[in-house]
Scaffold this motif. Structure first.
Motif, PDB file in Angstrom:
ATOM      1  N   SER A  35      -1.245   0.856  -3.778  1.00 21.31           N
ATOM      2  CA  SER A  35      -1.631   2.243  -3.990  1.00 21.31           C
ATOM      3  C   SER A  35      -0.810   3.182  -3.104  1.00 21.31           C
ATOM      4  O   SER A  35      -0.626   2.917  -1.920  1.00 21.31           O
ATOM      5  N   PRO A  36      -0.311   4.293  -3.657  1.00 24.37           N
ATOM      6  CA  PRO A  36       0.447   5.255  -2.856  1.00 24.37           C
ATOM      7  C   PRO A  36      -0.378   5.875  -1.724  1.00 24.37           C
ATOM      8  O   PRO A  36       0.175   6.385  -0.767  1.00 24.37           O
ATOM      9  N   GLN A  37      -1.702   5.824  -1.836  1.00 24.81           N
ATOM     10  CA  GLN A  37      -2.557   6.374  -0.784  1.00 24.81           C
ATOM     11  C   GLN A  37      -2.790   5.377   0.340  1.00 24.81           C
ATOM     12  O   GLN A  37      -3.352   5.720   1.366  1.00 24.81           O
ATOM     13  N   CYS A  38      -2.348   4.152   0.168  1.00 19.90           N
ATOM     14  CA  CYS A  38      -2.546   3.083   1.140  1.00 19.90           C
ATOM     15  C   CYS A  38      -1.710   3.341   2.400  1.00 19.90           C
ATOM     16  O   CYS A  38      -0.589   3.843   2.333  1.00 19.90           O
ATOM     17  N   GLU A  39      -2.266   2.976   3.544  1.00 18.57           N
ATOM     18  CA  GLU A  39      -1.555   3.133   4.818  1.00 18.57           C
ATOM     19  C   GLU A  39      -0.256   2.329   4.821  1.00 18.57           C
ATOM     20  O   GLU A  39       0.767   2.788   5.336  1.00 18.57           O
ATOM     21  N   SER A  41       1.626   1.673   2.272  1.00 11.50           N
ATOM     22  CA  SER A  41       2.581   2.358   1.418  1.00 11.50           C
ATOM     23  C   SER A  41       3.300   3.463   2.196  1.00 11.50           C
ATOM     24  O   SER A  41       4.513   3.610   2.086  1.00 11.50           O
ATOM     25  N   HIS A  42       2.572   4.203   2.983  1.00 11.98           N
ATOM     26  CA  HIS A  42       3.177   5.280   3.784  1.00 11.98           C
ATOM     27  C   HIS A  42       4.150   4.692   4.799  1.00 11.98           C
ATOM     28  O   HIS A  42       5.234   5.239   5.011  1.00 11.98           O
ATOM     29  N   GLN A  45       7.300   3.660   3.028  1.00  8.42           N
ATOM     30  CA  GLN A  45       8.112   4.840   2.683  1.00  8.42           C
ATOM     31  C   GLN A  45       8.919   5.299   3.893  1.00  8.42           C
ATOM     32  O   GLN A  45      10.093   5.619   3.781  1.00  8.42           O
TER      33      GLN A  45
END
Length: 82
Positions: A35-39, A41-42, A45
């Protein structure tokens, strides 16, 4: 024991190997389907942005695999106006 003067820059073969390794790392970073909202994922990035910046600083040009995007030519972000 002899002392060698260390090089100030990577050689061309070392740069080419660095680019191959960096492309493989980029594919590993971008592969997870989380999920893009996942820690995580950040964090991934941010890691990918740091990798792309390092490539620019080391080679003096954009990462070649990013420029070969299937959606058309990639355009770097314009720096924010001061």
């Amino acid at each position: 024991m002899s002392h060698r003067k260390k090089l100030r820059h990577l050689t061309q073969p070392e740069i080419e190997q660095f680019l191959l390794d960096a492309e493989r790392l980029n594919k590993t970073i971008c592969r997870p389907s989380i999920s893009p909202q996942c820690e995580h994922s950040h964090s991934l990035q941010k890691l990918n942005e740091a990798l792309i910046l390092a490539i620019l600083e080391i080679t003096g040009r954009q990462a070649p695999w990013i420029l070969k995007s299937s959606t058309g030519p990639a355009r770097p972000k314009a720096p924010p106006e001061a």
